[in-house]
Design a protein around this motif. Sequence first.
Motif, PDB file in Angstrom:
ATOM      1  N   ASN A   1      -7.594  14.099 -10.212  1.00 24.41           N
ATOM      2  CA  ASN A   1      -8.681  13.028 -11.996  1.00 24.41           C
ATOM      3  C   ASN A   1      -7.767  12.150 -12.614  1.00 24.41           C
ATOM      4  O   ASN A   1      -7.510  11.752 -13.716  1.00 24.41           O
ATOM      5  CB  ASN A   1      -8.280  14.074 -12.724  1.00 24.41           C
ATOM      6  CG  ASN A   1      -9.334  14.316 -14.365  1.00 24.41           C
ATOM      7  OD1 ASN A   1     -11.010  12.903 -13.604  1.00 24.41           O
ATOM      8  ND2 ASN A   1      -9.122  14.340 -14.864  1.00 24.41           N
ATOM      9  N   ILE A   2      -7.824  11.077 -11.342  1.00 22.44           N
ATOM     10  CA  ILE A   2      -7.242   9.746 -12.208  1.00 22.44           C
ATOM     11  C   ILE A   2      -7.957   8.508 -11.734  1.00 22.44           C
ATOM     12  O   ILE A   2      -9.158   8.852 -10.482  1.00 22.44           O
ATOM     13  CB  ILE A   2      -5.833   9.769 -10.794  1.00 22.44           C
ATOM     14  CG1 ILE A   2      -5.666  10.077  -9.415  1.00 22.44           C
ATOM     15  CG2 ILE A   2      -4.332  11.063 -11.617  1.00 22.44           C
ATOM     16  CD1 ILE A   2      -4.557   9.967  -8.886  1.00 22.44           C
ATOM     17  N   LYS A   3      -7.335   8.193 -12.290  1.00 23.33           N
ATOM     18  CA  LYS A   3      -8.152   6.226 -11.802  1.00 23.33           C
ATOM     19  C   LYS A   3      -7.127   5.331 -10.415  1.00 23.33           C
ATOM     20  O   LYS A   3      -6.125   5.797 -10.278  1.00 23.33           O
ATOM     21  CB  LYS A   3      -7.873   5.270 -13.090  1.00 23.33           C
ATOM     22  CG  LYS A   3      -8.838   6.051 -14.017  1.00 23.33           C
ATOM     23  CD  LYS A   3      -9.503   5.268 -15.371  1.00 23.33           C
ATOM     24  CE  LYS A   3      -9.862   5.982 -16.467  1.00 23.33           C
ATOM     25  NZ  LYS A   3     -11.024   6.269 -15.846  1.00 23.33           N
ATOM     26  N   ASP A   4      -7.818   4.238  -9.772  1.00 25.87           N
ATOM     27  CA  ASP A   4      -7.357   3.459  -9.610  1.00 25.87           C
ATOM     28  C   ASP A   4      -6.536   3.400  -9.031  1.00 25.87           C
ATOM     29  O   ASP A   4      -5.079   3.009  -8.064  1.00 25.87           O
ATOM     30  CB  ASP A   4      -7.736   2.752  -8.726  1.00 25.87           C
ATOM     31  CG  ASP A   4      -7.892   1.736  -7.884  1.00 25.87           C
ATOM     32  OD1 ASP A   4      -8.773   2.708  -6.378  1.00 25.87           O
ATOM     33  OD2 ASP A   4      -7.704   0.558  -7.778  1.00 25.87           O
ATOM     34  N   THR A   5      -5.463   2.586 -10.479  1.00 23.05           N
ATOM     35  CA  THR A   5      -4.241   1.951 -10.502  1.00 23.05           C
ATOM     36  C   THR A   5      -2.917   3.823 -10.331  1.00 23.05           C
ATOM     37  O   THR A   5      -2.366   3.462  -9.536  1.00 23.05           O
ATOM     38  CB  THR A   5      -3.977   1.749 -11.903  1.00 23.05           C
ATOM     39  OG1 THR A   5      -5.121   0.874 -12.128  1.00 23.05           O
ATOM     40  CG2 THR A   5      -2.722   1.234 -12.116  1.00 23.05           C
ATOM     41  N   LYS A   6      -3.535   4.517 -11.034  1.00 23.30           N
ATOM     42  CA  LYS A   6      -2.268   5.563 -10.445  1.00 23.30           C
ATOM     43  C   LYS A   6      -2.575   5.733  -9.215  1.00 23.30           C
ATOM     44  O   LYS A   6      -1.455   6.356  -8.197  1.00 23.30           O
ATOM     45  CB  LYS A   6      -2.655   6.613 -11.519  1.00 23.30           C
ATOM     46  CG  LYS A   6      -1.573   7.496 -11.738  1.00 23.30           C
ATOM     47  CD  LYS A   6      -0.275   7.409 -11.674  1.00 23.30           C
ATOM     48  CE  LYS A   6      -0.088   7.581 -13.532  1.00 23.30           C
ATOM     49  NZ  LYS A   6       1.431   6.803 -13.861  1.00 23.30           N
ATOM     50  N   ALA A   7      -3.560   5.556  -8.520  1.00 22.09           N
ATOM     51  CA  ALA A   7      -3.369   6.388  -6.828  1.00 22.09           C
ATOM     52  C   ALA A   7      -2.872   5.194  -6.521  1.00 22.09           C
ATOM     53  O   ALA A   7      -2.280   6.253  -5.409  1.00 22.09           O
ATOM     54  CB  ALA A   7      -5.297   6.559  -6.520  1.00 22.09           C
ATOM     55  N   SER A   8      -3.488   4.070  -6.199  1.00 19.17           N
ATOM     56  CA  SER A   8      -2.216   3.589  -5.548  1.00 19.17           C
ATOM     57  C   SER A   8      -0.854   3.763  -5.835  1.00 19.17           C
ATOM     58  O   SER A   8      -0.094   3.113  -5.005  1.00 19.17           O
ATOM     59  CB  SER A   8      -3.003   2.064  -6.200  1.00 19.17           C
ATOM     60  OG  SER A   8      -4.577   1.782  -5.867  1.00 19.17           O
ATOM     61  N   GLN A   9      -0.020   3.744  -7.387  1.00 18.10           N
ATOM     62  CA  GLN A   9       1.434   3.754  -7.103  1.00 18.10           C
ATOM     63  C   GLN A   9       1.529   4.910  -6.287  1.00 18.10           C
ATOM     64  O   GLN A   9       2.528   4.640  -5.819  1.00 18.10           O
ATOM     65  CB  GLN A   9       1.925   4.429  -9.022  1.00 18.10           C
ATOM     66  CG  GLN A   9       1.425   3.168  -9.127  1.00 18.10           C
ATOM     67  CD  GLN A   9       1.396   3.526 -11.409  1.00 18.10           C
ATOM     68  OE1 GLN A   9       1.684   4.631 -11.245  1.00 18.10           O
ATOM     69  NE2 GLN A   9       1.258   2.572 -11.898  1.00 18.10           N
ATOM     70  N   LEU A  10       0.800   6.187  -6.492  1.00 20.99           N
ATOM     71  CA  LEU A  10       1.375   7.060  -5.721  1.00 20.99           C
ATOM     72  C   LEU A  10       0.919   7.416  -3.965  1.00 20.99           C
ATOM     73  O   LEU A  10       1.826   7.017  -3.921  1.00 20.99           O
ATOM     74  CB  LEU A  10      -0.350   8.203  -5.494  1.00 20.99           C
ATOM     75  CG  LEU A  10      -0.054   9.504  -7.053  1.00 20.99           C
ATOM     76  CD1 LEU A  10      -0.846  10.203  -7.376  1.00 20.99           C
ATOM     77  CD2 LEU A  10       1.993   9.952  -6.585  1.00 20.99           C
ATOM     78  N   LEU A  11      -0.396   5.898  -3.526  1.00 17.30           N
ATOM     79  CA  LEU A  11      -0.281   5.750  -1.890  1.00 17.30           C
ATOM     80  C   LEU A  11       1.060   4.487  -1.706  1.00 17.30           C
ATOM     81  O   LEU A  11       1.115   4.591  -0.567  1.00 17.30           O
ATOM     82  CB  LEU A  11      -1.978   5.390  -1.867  1.00 17.30           C
ATOM     83  CG  LEU A  11      -2.722   6.340  -1.949  1.00 17.30           C
ATOM     84  CD1 LEU A  11      -4.159   5.551  -2.049  1.00 17.30           C
ATOM     85  CD2 LEU A  11      -2.710   7.283  -1.192  1.00 17.30           C
TER      86      LEU A  11
END
Length: 90
Positions: free
Chosen positions: A36-46
């Motif tokens: 339940n996260i947005k693109d920016t947070k997903a990119s940070q994780l990835l």
Amino acid sequence: MFREIIAEEVAKAMQDFRTTQLPPMLTKKQLMELFNIKDTKASQLLNREDFPVFREAGLLIPTHLLFKWIENNTRWINENTDYFKKGVTA
């Protein structure tokens, strides 16, 4: 603060996971929906060095390694913070 947000989202995702079967590999979109996260947070994780990403076939996250990563990072929170102790009465 980032770790607290992740811990909260993981808890929510785990509730949903009990009723949903996940594929062996997740896409970025599926990861975003699961956490339940947005693109920016997903990119940070990835882009984290310790985050499990399989880039040889596009950008995929091995589900079993994702849950190992969650366990490892949750263990770190347990050992280094009192986050999960909040609200617990002895």
